[in-house]
Design an enzyme around this catalytic site. Structure first.
Site, PDB file in Angstrom:
ATOM      1  N   THR A  20       0.829  -1.212   0.000  1.00 26.97           N
ATOM      2  CA  THR A  20       0.000   0.000   0.000  1.00 26.97           C
ATOM      3  C   THR A  20       0.856   1.252   0.000  1.00 26.97           C
ATOM      4  OG1 THR A  20      -1.844  -1.101   1.062  1.00 26.97           O
ATOM      5  CG2 THR A  20      -1.710   1.259   1.391  1.00 26.97           C
ATOM      6  N   THR A 101       1.562  -4.375   4.332  1.00 22.00           N
ATOM      7  CA  THR A 101       1.364  -4.719   5.743  1.00 22.00           C
ATOM      8  C   THR A 101       0.865  -6.156   5.951  1.00 22.00           C
ATOM      9  OG1 THR A 101      -0.896  -3.843   5.684  1.00 22.00           O
ATOM     10  CG2 THR A 101       0.832  -2.333   6.428  1.00 22.00           C
ATOM     11  N   ASP A 102       0.190  -6.715   4.911  1.00 23.79           N
ATOM     12  CA  ASP A 102      -0.529  -7.980   5.138  1.00 23.79           C
ATOM     13  C   ASP A 102       0.369  -9.142   5.563  1.00 23.79           C
ATOM     14  OD1 ASP A 102      -2.907  -6.751   4.600  1.00 23.79           O
ATOM     15  OD2 ASP A 102      -3.113  -7.512   2.567  1.00 23.79           O
TER      16      ASP A 102
HETATM   17  N1  ASP Z   1      -2.732  -5.522   0.736  1.00 21.28           N
HETATM   18  C1  ASP Z   1      -1.707  -4.558   1.061  1.00 21.28           C
HETATM   19  C2  ASP Z   1      -0.373  -5.275   1.093  1.00 21.28           C
HETATM   20  O1  ASP Z   1      -0.163  -6.037   2.004  1.00 21.28           O
HETATM   21  C3  ASP Z   1      -2.015  -3.936   2.367  1.00 21.28           C
HETATM   22  C4  ASP Z   1      -0.995  -2.951   2.870  1.00 21.28           C
HETATM   23  O2  ASP Z   1       0.110  -2.824   2.414  1.00 21.28           O
HETATM   24  O3  ASP Z   1      -1.376  -2.252   3.857  1.00 21.28           O
HETATM   25  O4  ASP Z   1       0.431  -5.123   0.198  1.00 21.28           O
END
Ligand code: ASP
Length: 328
Positions: A20, A101-102
């Site tokens: 993200t 983050t995932d």
């Molecule tokens: N779906 C995204 C990822 O993990 C979520 C994020 O980065 O917050 O790349």
């Protein structure tokens, strides 16, 4: 890419993998309907003029461009290779990795386990896309560079919303808030406050010695399909073990069970797991509780995860199986 024109003897390398933090939405106010992994790492770094005043020369490299929900072993392998490459250079002070983050906690654990770096390797991320009205990625990136610049910093850590988490403890615990990570019972390693670090405990160091064999195998021999197959199953009301039997019949090599409470299991699920173990599948018992660890007791038939969450126990088990293949 050289961000600053100044000649500086030590470098910080910023590796981009997507997420993200590199995401874009059609509308600036849209924090949900965006596409992750769109903006190149060079562009993200160039958008932060404050980095030009760093004591270090900043280099950036795009290792991957993925939404981290789609993380795979090919990206991990490439990332481990690039991190190892840069860490081996005397002039490199530390590394920053931008990541979604995932699955950040899995990548952090993986890198710590295979590299046990004596220099800082700092993963950072964002909960809002780069196009948001108030994106969190830029400050997270500045904070990550501050951690990577810190004399004495070592090991793999994550930096998000001004909090520093160690690789073994970090876990995403919120779907939306900017401060989306926790170090669970261990508590954070420290905080970043306007470029300064407030440290509460020690940097991460070696864990169970997966290191050299695993990295050699990952870097040189293993292709994606040859990674050991380890799956996660869960205990819950009505768990009956049929999923375990299906996985065992399908050739799974390892199973992590996210038990209830202190790793407790429905008796029907336990029977199936013991059968799988007797048939040669490695089985590890973790807990689905967010806090606490599975405390072993005499006579336990299934090994516990040594405090690792189910997803990290899975990575640990894959590395253990990978190391055994390398030794054989
Ligand atoms: N779906 C995204 C990822 O993990 C979520 C994020 O980065 O917050 O790349």
């Amino acid at each position: 890419m050289q961000v600053s024109g100044k000649i500086k003897s030590k470098k910080i390398v910023i590796l981009g993998t997507g997420g993200t933090i590199a995401g874009t939405a059609a509308q600036a106010g849209d924090n949900l309907g965006y596409t992750a992994a769109q903006v190149g790492i060079g562009q993200l770094v160039a958008a932060l003029p404050a980095l030009a005043s760093s004591r270090f020369e900043l280099l950036s490299e795009q290792v991957a461009q993925v939404d981290s929900k789609d993380m795979d072993f090919g990206v991990w392998r490439a990332l481990a290779q690039r991190v190892a490459h840069w860490l081996a250079q005397d002039q490199v002070q530390g590394i920053v990795i931008t990541h979604g983050t995932d699955t950040l906690e899995e990548t952090a654990f993986f890198l710590q386990a295979v590299l046990d770096p004596a220099k800082p390797v700092v993963l950072t991320c964002a909960m809002r896309p780069a196009t948001a009205l108030a994106p969190d990625g830029p400050q997270n990136m500045l904070d990550a560079v501050a951690v990577a610049s810190h004399a004495g910093a070592r090991g793999v850590v994550a930096v998000c919303a001004g909090v520093i988490h160690g690789a073994f403890d970090v876990q995403k615990v919120h779907t939306y808030r900017l401060d989306a990570f926790s170090s669970r019972d261990a508590g954070p390693l420290g905080y970043v406050e306007e470029d300064r670090l407030c440290l509460l405990r020690n940097w991460p160091s070696a864990h169970a010695g997966y290191g050299p064999l695993a990295i050699k195998n990952i870097a040189i021999e293993a292709q994606d399909q040859s990674w050991p197959r380890v799956e996660i199953v869960m205990n819950y009301a009505g768990a009956d073990g049929r999923a375990v039997r299906a996985l065992a019949a399908d050739g799974v090599q390892g199973l992590v069970v996210a038990g209830t409470g202190n790793g407790t299991l429905h008796h029907a699920l336990e029977v199936a797991l013991l059968e799988a173990q007797a048939g040669g599948v490695r089985v590890v018992r973790a807990t689905r509780c967010l806090e606490g660890r599975v405390l072993p007791k005499a006579g336990d038939a299934l090994a516990d995860s040594q405090g690792l969450s189910p997803v990290k126990a899975r990575v640990a088990l894959m590395l253990e199986l990978l190391s055994k293949v390398a030794k054989a």
